[in-house]
Motif scaffolding. Sequence first.
Motif, PDB file in Angstrom:
ATOM      1  N   HIS A 115       0.861  -1.183   0.000  1.00  0.00           N
ATOM      2  CA  HIS A 115       0.000   0.000   0.000  1.00  0.00           C
ATOM      3  C   HIS A 115       0.896   1.231   0.000  1.00  0.00           C
ATOM      4  O   HIS A 115       2.089   1.154   0.333  1.00  0.00           O
ATOM      5  N   THR A 136      -5.729  -8.269  -6.414  1.00  0.00           N
ATOM      6  CA  THR A 136      -6.350  -8.090  -5.114  1.00  0.00           C
ATOM      7  C   THR A 136      -6.303  -6.603  -4.810  1.00  0.00           C
ATOM      8  O   THR A 136      -5.233  -5.976  -4.869  1.00  0.00           O
ATOM      9  N   VAL A 137      -7.466  -6.023  -4.531  1.00  0.00           N
ATOM     10  CA  VAL A 137      -7.564  -4.615  -4.140  1.00  0.00           C
ATOM     11  C   VAL A 137      -8.460  -4.590  -2.903  1.00  0.00           C
ATOM     12  O   VAL A 137      -9.666  -4.844  -3.007  1.00  0.00           O
ATOM     13  N   ILE A 157      -7.194   2.561  -7.610  1.00  0.00           N
ATOM     14  CA  ILE A 157      -6.893   2.038  -6.280  1.00  0.00           C
ATOM     15  C   ILE A 157      -6.749   3.243  -5.344  1.00  0.00           C
ATOM     16  O   ILE A 157      -5.853   4.076  -5.532  1.00  0.00           O
ATOM     17  N   THR A 199      -4.837   1.681   0.194  1.00  0.00           N
ATOM     18  CA  THR A 199      -5.532   0.400   0.018  1.00  0.00           C
ATOM     19  C   THR A 199      -4.513  -0.683  -0.331  1.00  0.00           C
ATOM     20  O   THR A 199      -3.719  -0.525  -1.266  1.00  0.00           O
ATOM     21  N   HIS A 253      -2.989  -3.718  -2.089  1.00  0.00           N
ATOM     22  CA  HIS A 253      -3.247  -4.270  -3.425  1.00  0.00           C
ATOM     23  C   HIS A 253      -2.009  -4.993  -3.943  1.00  0.00           C
ATOM     24  O   HIS A 253      -0.903  -4.782  -3.456  1.00  0.00           O
ATOM     25  N   CYS A 276      -0.877  -8.125  -7.415  1.00  0.00           N
ATOM     26  CA  CYS A 276      -1.377  -8.950  -8.519  1.00  0.00           C
ATOM     27  C   CYS A 276      -0.480 -10.147  -8.773  1.00  0.00           C
ATOM     28  O   CYS A 276       0.677 -10.186  -8.355  1.00  0.00           O
TER      29      CYS A 276
END
Length: 103
Positions: free
Chosen positions: A42, A59-60, A75, A79, A81, A83
Motif C-alpha cells: 500500500h 487483489t484490491v 486504487i 488500500t 493491493h 497482482c
Amino acid sequence: MSKFPVVKTGEDVTRQVLADHPELMVVAFRFGAVGAEGALHHHPHVQSTFVESGRFRFTVGDDVSEVGPGDSFVIPSETVHGCVCLEPGTLVDCFTPRRDDFL
C-alpha cells in the motif's frame, strides 16, 4: 523513448517510469512470466491501472478479480493491493502525486 531506466522489481517483473511531474507519474510494469507477482503493498498515492496486455489476478482491498487487455481501475490511497500474472503482459499505472521513490 523514456529517459528513465528499466528497473527489476521482482522475478520476471520490471518497471519503467514513462512520464513524470510532481503531481502525476506514469509507469509501465512488465510481467514476463506466468506467476510473476506484484507483491501486496500500500502507499499514500492514488493509483490508476490500465491493462495494456496480458491477464492478471488483482487483489484490491478485500476484492479479487481477473483483468485483461483494456481493463482499468482506480486504487484508493492506502488500500492494500497486488497482482499475480496469469498471462505475460504490461500494466500502465498512473500515480498522484508522483512516486518519488521511483526516481
